[in-house]
Design a protein around this motif. Structure first.
Motif, PDB file in Angstrom:
ATOM      1  N   PHE A  36       7.914  -8.209  71.953  1.00 25.04           N
ATOM      2  CA  PHE A  36       7.359  -6.699  72.436  1.00 25.04           C
ATOM      3  C   PHE A  36       7.698  -6.074  71.423  1.00 25.04           C
ATOM      4  O   PHE A  36       8.524  -5.687  70.734  1.00 25.04           O
ATOM      5  N   PRO A  37       6.274  -5.030  71.049  1.00 22.43           N
ATOM      6  CA  PRO A  37       6.467  -4.238  70.154  1.00 22.43           C
ATOM      7  C   PRO A  37       7.426  -2.962  70.080  1.00 22.43           C
ATOM      8  O   PRO A  37       7.805  -2.567  71.167  1.00 22.43           O
ATOM      9  N   ALA A  38       8.450  -3.076  69.156  1.00 25.62           N
ATOM     10  CA  ALA A  38       9.163  -1.707  69.322  1.00 25.62           C
ATOM     11  C   ALA A  38       8.687  -0.503  69.514  1.00 25.62           C
ATOM     12  O   ALA A  38       9.361   0.196  70.262  1.00 25.62           O
ATOM     13  N   SER A  39       7.436  -0.129  69.303  1.00 28.57           N
ATOM     14  CA  SER A  39       6.885   1.118  69.442  1.00 28.57           C
ATOM     15  C   SER A  39       6.646   1.354  70.999  1.00 28.57           C
ATOM     16  O   SER A  39       6.300   2.249  71.527  1.00 28.57           O
ATOM     17  N   ARG A  40       6.693   0.208  71.784  1.00 25.84           N
ATOM     18  CA  ARG A  40       6.559   0.327  73.201  1.00 25.84           C
ATOM     19  C   ARG A  40       7.938   0.418  73.861  1.00 25.84           C
ATOM     20  O   ARG A  40       7.911   0.427  74.965  1.00 25.84           O
ATOM     21  N   LEU A  41       8.864   0.554  73.001  1.00 28.00           N
ATOM     22  CA  LEU A  41      10.146   0.732  73.791  1.00 28.00           C
ATOM     23  C   LEU A  41      11.065   2.114  73.538  1.00 28.00           C
ATOM     24  O   LEU A  41      10.677   2.380  72.432  1.00 28.00           O
ATOM     25  N   GLU A  42      11.320   2.560  74.581  1.00 29.62           N
ATOM     26  CA  GLU A  42      12.277   3.682  74.576  1.00 29.62           C
ATOM     27  C   GLU A  42      13.402   3.709  75.006  1.00 29.62           C
ATOM     28  O   GLU A  42      13.745   3.046  76.073  1.00 29.62           O
TER      29      GLU A  42
END
Ligand code: C2E
Ligand code: MG
Ligand code: MG
Length: 364
Positions: free
Chosen positions: A212-218
Motif C-alpha cells: 500500500f503506497p504511503a501517500s495513500r495513508l493518513e
C-alpha cells in the motif's frame, strides 16, 4: 503513593460523611486551572474512600478498597469522589473479565474494521475513507470503540490492536484497487502508539506487506499528542512524514487548541470536531470557531475536514465558508468493506467513467 496518586489519612471521624466532605473539598480545590509557564492547565482528580473498620481492618485492605473506589470514580466520569462498596468488587471482576476478553479478541478474530467515506461537499465525490474499529463481542454484540479503546490503552493492548487495524485498513482498501478505486485511508492512532520508538518502522513494514503506497495513508492524531511535545513522538511523526504518510489532527478544538503547534509539527489536515458542526447553525460561538479554523487552514495551506455533518444546512454553511471536505451521516455512516465496495460499484454504474465520484443519492 505513585507518580500521580496520593493518600489522605483522616483520624477521629465521627461520621462517614466527614470523609466525603473532605474528598469533595479536594476535588473542588484541584478543579481550579493552574498557570504553568503562562499556559492554563486543568487537572482532573478522582477520589476513592474506604473506612476503618467497615471496609477493612488492615492497612493493605483499606488501601486496596480505596483504590477500587478510586477506579470506580474514574470510570464513572472522573472529577468525583466515591465511597467503597462491596458491589465494586463485582464490577471490578466484570471489568477484569472484559479486559481478558479484549486481550483475546484479536486472536479470535472478533475485531472488525468499518470504513466511513470522506466526501467533497457539493459534488460529493468520495476522496478517501476513515477506518473505525468495532468489536463483535460474542455475547454483547457490536461494541463501539469509545467503550474499549480506553480499556485497551489502560491494559497495554493498544499497540497490538492499533497495528492490527492499520494492517487490515491497508489490506482491505488495497483490495478495492482491483475494482478500479484507488482510495486513500485514514487510521486513528493512540498517543501511546506514537511514543513507542519503533512505531514508524512498523508502519513501514505494514505498508510494505500490504503493498500500500504511503501517500495513500493518513494517520489521525489527537491534539494531546502535539501538546506533550514528546521527542520520541516528534521523531515518529517526522519519520512518517518523510515516508510520505499524511498527518491529520482529529477532533480539533476539543483539546487545548494551542495553534502554535501547527507551526512545529508537519500536519497536513485538520478535522473540526463534530461538537462544533452540531451546533453550527444554532450557536454563533460554534460558527465563529468553525469560520476561524477554516480561514486558518486556508492561510496555512492545510486541508480542513468537517466531522459529523448531519444536515444539509450544515453542509451549505460549510461550503459557503470554503470548507470543502466532510464526513458525516448526511453522506454515509461507517460501513463494512463489502458494503463500501458495493456502494462504489453502484456509483460507478450510475456514473460511468466517474471513477470514485458520485451524486448524493448514490451515496445513501
Ligand atoms: P473519530 O476518529 O473522531 O471518529 C468519528 C466518530 O464519529 C466515529 O465514531 C463515527 O462513526 C462517528 N460519526 C461519523 N459521522 C457522524 C455523524 O454524522 N454524526 C454522529 N453523531 N457521529 C458520526 P466511532 O466509530 O464510534 O469512533 C469513535 C472514536 O473512537 C473515533 O473518533 C476515534 O477517536 C476512536 N477510534 C476508532 N477506531 C479507532 C482505532 O482503530 N484506534 C484508535 N486509537 N482509536 C479509534
Ligand atoms: Mg478519527
Ligand atoms: Mg474526530
Amino acid at each position: 503513593l505513585g507518580g500521580d496518586e496520593f493518600a489522605i489519612l483522616l483520624e477521629s471521624l465521627t461520621h462517614p460523611e466527614e470523609a466525603a466532605l473532605v474528598a469533595q473539598k479536594v476535588v473542588k480545590a484541584l478543579s481550579h486551572p493552574i498557570v504553568l509557564h503562562g499556559k492554563e492547565i486543568t487537572v482532573t482528580c478522582s477520589v476513592g474512600i474506604s473506612l476503618f473498620p467497615d471496609h477493612g481492618k488492615t492497612c493493605d485492605l483499606l488501601l486496596s478498597n480505596a483504590d477500587l473506589a478510586m477506579y470506580a470514580a474514574k470510570h464513572g466520569g472522573k472529577n468525583r469522589a466515591l465511597m467503597f462498596s462491596e458491589d465494586m468488587n463485582l464490577a471490578m471482576k466484570d471489568w477484569a473479565h472484559f479486559e481478558c476478553d479484549l486481550a483475546l479478541a484479536v486472536q479470535r478474530g472478533e475485531l472488525v474494521v468499518h470504513f466511513q467515506p470522506r466526501v467533497e461537499m457539493g459534488n460529493r465525490h468520495i476522496k478517501s475513507v476513515e477506518a473505525l474499529v468495532r468489536w463483535q463481542h460474542p455475547q454483547e454484540g457490536l461494541i463501539l470503540p469509545e467503550r474499549f479503546i480506553p480499556l485497551a490503552e489502560e491494559a497495554g493492548l493498544i499497540g497490538c490492536i492499533g497495528e492490527w487495524v492499520l494492517g487490515e485498513a491497508c489490506r482491505q482498501i488495497k483490495e478495492l484497487d482491483r475494482s478500479g478505486q484507488q482510495l486513500g485511508v485514514s487510521v486513528n492512532v493512540s498517543p501511546l502508539q506514537l511514543c513507542d520508538a519503533g512505531f514508524a518502522d512498523r508502519v513501514a513494514s505494514i505498508l510494505h506487506e500490504a503493498q500500500f503506497p504511503a501517500s495513500r495513508l493518513e494517520i489521525e492524531l489527537t491534539e494531546q499528542v502535539l501538546i506533550r511535545r514528546d521527542p520520541v513522538t516528534l521523531a515518529s511523526l517526522e519519520r512518517l512524514k518523510a515516508m510520505g504518510v499524511h498527518l491529520a489532527i482529529d477532533d480539533f478544538g476539543t483539546g487545548y487548541s494551542s495553534l502554535g503547534y501547527l507551526r512545529h509539527f508537519p500536519i497536513d489536515t485538520v478535522k473540526i470536531d463534530q461538537s462544533f458542526i452540531r451546533d453550527l447553525v444554532a450557536d454563533p460561538t460554534a460558527a465563529a470557531i468553525v469560520n476561524a479554523v477554516v480561514a486558518l487552514g486556508q492561510q496555512l495551506n492545510l486541508r480542513i475536514v468537517a466531522e459529523g455533518v448531519e444536515g444539509v444546512d450544515q453542509e451549505r454553511y460549510l461550503i459557503d465558508q470554503g470548507c470543502l471536505d466532510a464526513q458525516g451521516h448526511l453522506f454515509c455512516a461507517a460501513l463494512p468493506v463489502a458494503e463500501l465496495s458495493e456502494m462504489l460499484r453502484r456509483i460507478k454504474a450510475t456514473k460511468p467513467g466517474a471513477g470514485h465520484s458520485s451524486k448524493a443519492s448514490a451515496l445513501h
